[in-house]
Design an enzyme around this catalytic site. Structure first.
Site, PDB file in Angstrom:
ATOM      1  N   SER A 175       8.881   8.801  25.116  1.00 18.64           N
ATOM      2  CA  SER A 175       8.521   7.628  26.290  1.00 18.64           C
ATOM      3  C   SER A 175       9.548   6.554  26.199  1.00 18.64           C
ATOM      4  O   SER A 175      10.896   6.876  26.743  1.00 18.64           O
ATOM      5  CB  SER A 175       7.264   7.238  25.764  1.00 18.64           C
ATOM      6  OG  SER A 175       6.592   6.504  26.823  1.00 18.64           O
ATOM      7  N   ALA A 176       9.216   5.375  25.811  1.00 21.15           N
ATOM      8  CA  ALA A 176       9.971   4.257  25.845  1.00 21.15           C
ATOM      9  C   ALA A 176      11.359   4.547  25.259  1.00 21.15           C
ATOM     10  O   ALA A 176      12.374   4.134  25.808  1.00 21.15           O
ATOM     11  CB  ALA A 176       9.375   2.885  25.596  1.00 21.15           C
TER      12      ALA A 176
ATOM     13  N   GLY B 102       6.270   2.600  23.745  1.00 21.54           N
ATOM     14  CA  GLY B 102       5.437   1.547  23.882  1.00 21.54           C
ATOM     15  C   GLY B 102       5.902   0.777  25.334  1.00 21.54           C
ATOM     16  O   GLY B 102       5.701   1.315  26.360  1.00 21.54           O
TER      17      GLY B 102
ATOM     18  N   GLU C 242       4.462  14.896  30.732  1.00 17.55           N
ATOM     19  CA  GLU C 242       3.798  14.974  29.420  1.00 17.55           C
ATOM     20  C   GLU C 242       3.999  16.526  28.972  1.00 17.55           C
ATOM     21  O   GLU C 242       3.365  17.260  29.570  1.00 17.55           O
ATOM     22  CB  GLU C 242       2.533  14.337  29.376  1.00 17.55           C
ATOM     23  CG  GLU C 242       2.391  13.061  29.885  1.00 17.55           C
ATOM     24  CD  GLU C 242       1.222  12.291  29.645  1.00 17.55           C
ATOM     25  OE1 GLU C 242       0.241  12.863  29.526  1.00 17.55           O
ATOM     26  OE2 GLU C 242       1.098  11.021  29.983  1.00 17.55           O
TER      27      GLU C 242
ATOM     28  N   HIS D  62       6.244  10.603  31.322  1.00 17.66           N
ATOM     29  CA  HIS D  62       4.887  10.633  31.770  1.00 17.66           C
ATOM     30  C   HIS D  62       4.891  10.878  33.124  1.00 17.66           C
ATOM     31  O   HIS D  62       4.110  10.622  33.855  1.00 17.66           O
ATOM     32  CB  HIS D  62       4.251   9.211  31.515  1.00 17.66           C
ATOM     33  CG  HIS D  62       3.971   8.633  30.111  1.00 17.66           C
ATOM     34  ND1 HIS D  62       3.099   9.555  29.149  1.00 17.66           N
ATOM     35  CD2 HIS D  62       4.898   7.991  29.460  1.00 17.66           C
ATOM     36  CE1 HIS D  62       3.309   8.641  27.972  1.00 17.66           C
ATOM     37  NE2 HIS D  62       4.393   7.945  28.271  1.00 17.66           N
TER      38      HIS D  62
HETATM   39 CA   LIG Z   1       4.802   2.412  27.968  1.00 15.69          CA
END
Ligand SMILES: [Ca+2]
Ligand SMILES: [Ca+2]
Lengths: 244, 244
Positions: free
Chosen positions: B126-127, B93, B199, B163
């Site tokens: 991700s985060a 997020g 990714e 990413h």
């Molecule tokens: Ca993000």
């Protein structure tokens, strides 16, 4: 309460536009903005690592336009340089590095005072436009250094997203689109509008008037509302009326 | 000096990959990592605004994989929830929102202690992978809130860029490429290596071993050196040897 009658700012999305040289597409806007009373511009190169090279590049372009240029990093006392400046040009690069250095050099309040109280014109490109707003919360840059705050010069009471791009519908990348990032910001309480300035676009602020200039337009994101597309020439003065 | 013999972390670039459902492409990696001794995972939903919806989505997927899932936001005392967790899953997020909330809830030292001292497995996407590293200086996210520091869980002594994408040579956009942003970071003194995880790619850390998993590979950026491409299966244990 402060009056902003003297405030003058030209907040440019990017110094570069595909097919044009450095500051080429906005040369006329900069000359119209500075006019013939300005002899010399004070350049702020802090957004890039190599300040000497950046100052040389900016100086060549401004001399081309008929203005002398000093770079604030060449002064032993940057605060004094700001106090005697006729105009500011704050270049792009990394917004976190730029803002942190403005704090480190005690220039935040000084630059703001010169623009708001003394009517010294402020030109920003990219990161330089971001720091001209209330905060850098909507920069696209990587947080390579930690500034003491995200609050910025607050020449205008809203945020700008520079290099704004609409989503590419053919993309397979799963990182957030620019719009999704701005909507994440607006999930935070009491966040101001975000003006997404496309490359090739800029906002001219004079006193309590704001007009979109350039060729490419902007998209305005307001918390809790649908985003709105604005074309060059649009009057965005209403954005200046929010309490900051 | 801390020993990292018990440390176990699976740092995933993204929960989504084009053509796959949520966590689908890495389902096998997660199950192999957690094994059959884990009954229940503690989910950290702080990176997204709607924590209930995020927990429901994560719970459905983990139940599908055979694990129960509690979300830390459902506990009146998050520190106690961390103290009794069998495994962590920290979702993606906004990295700034995630890190700020981890500080606000006093979870930074607690989670770190559980992973490094107690050997509690840590899964990040991700985060969630960004905050697993030494700092969030190489996040792609917008700085929508101001955390008290960019320092993070420091489970590994280097940075990750999630990413990760190579530059598109056909692009006319003038914002920085991902590589340019990472190089800006390395203009700062004493910055650690940055592992750009594409990714579809993840890093498995077990004790003092680190191996690249997934299908898409990674690019490693080291300050003052040329970047290096690594393929799935590559042994990146040398990255863990740096002093942190
Ligand atoms: Ca993000
Ligand atoms: Ca930039």
């Amino acid at each position: 309460m402060a009056t902003y009658a003297k405030r003058r700012a030209l907040l440019i999305s990017s110094s570069n536009l595909h097919g044009f040289g450095y500051l080429e597409y906005c040369t006329k806007h900069i000359k119209d903005f500075l006019g013939s009373n300005t002899e010399k511009v004070l350049f702020v190169p802090y957004a890039l690592h190599d300040r000497d090279a950046y100052a040389a590049k900016a100086r060549a372009k401004f001399e081309d336009m008929g203005y002398k240029l000093d770079s604030v990093h060449e002064f032993s006392n940057p605060v004094e340089a700001v106090k005697s400046a006729q105009a500011f040009f704050v270049g792009g690069g990394n917004t976190f590095r730029l803002l942190k250095t403005l704090y480190d050099e005690n220039l935040i309040q000084e630059i703001r005072k010169r623009v708001v109280e003394d009517g010294i014109p402020y030109i920003g490109t990219s990161a330089g436009s971001n720091v001209g707003t209330c905060s850098i919360n909507t920069t696209n840059d990587m947080p390579i250094v930690y500034p003491p705050s995200f609050n910025a010069l607050n020449l205008v009471p809203f945020n700008i997203n520079v290099h704004y791009v609409d989503a590419d519908p053919t993309s397979t990348h799963k990182g957030e689109t620019r719009e999704q990032r701005i909507l994440e910001y607006h999930e935070v309480d009491n966040t101001p509008p975000v003006l997404g300035l496309r490359e090739g676009c800029m906002l001219l602020v004079e006193g309590d008037k704001a007009v979109l200039q350039g060729e490419t337009g902007a998209r305005l994101f307001t918390r809790g509302e649908d985003s709105v597309q604005y074309s060059p020439g649009a009057d965005l003065s209403f954005l200046l009326k929010m309490t900051s």
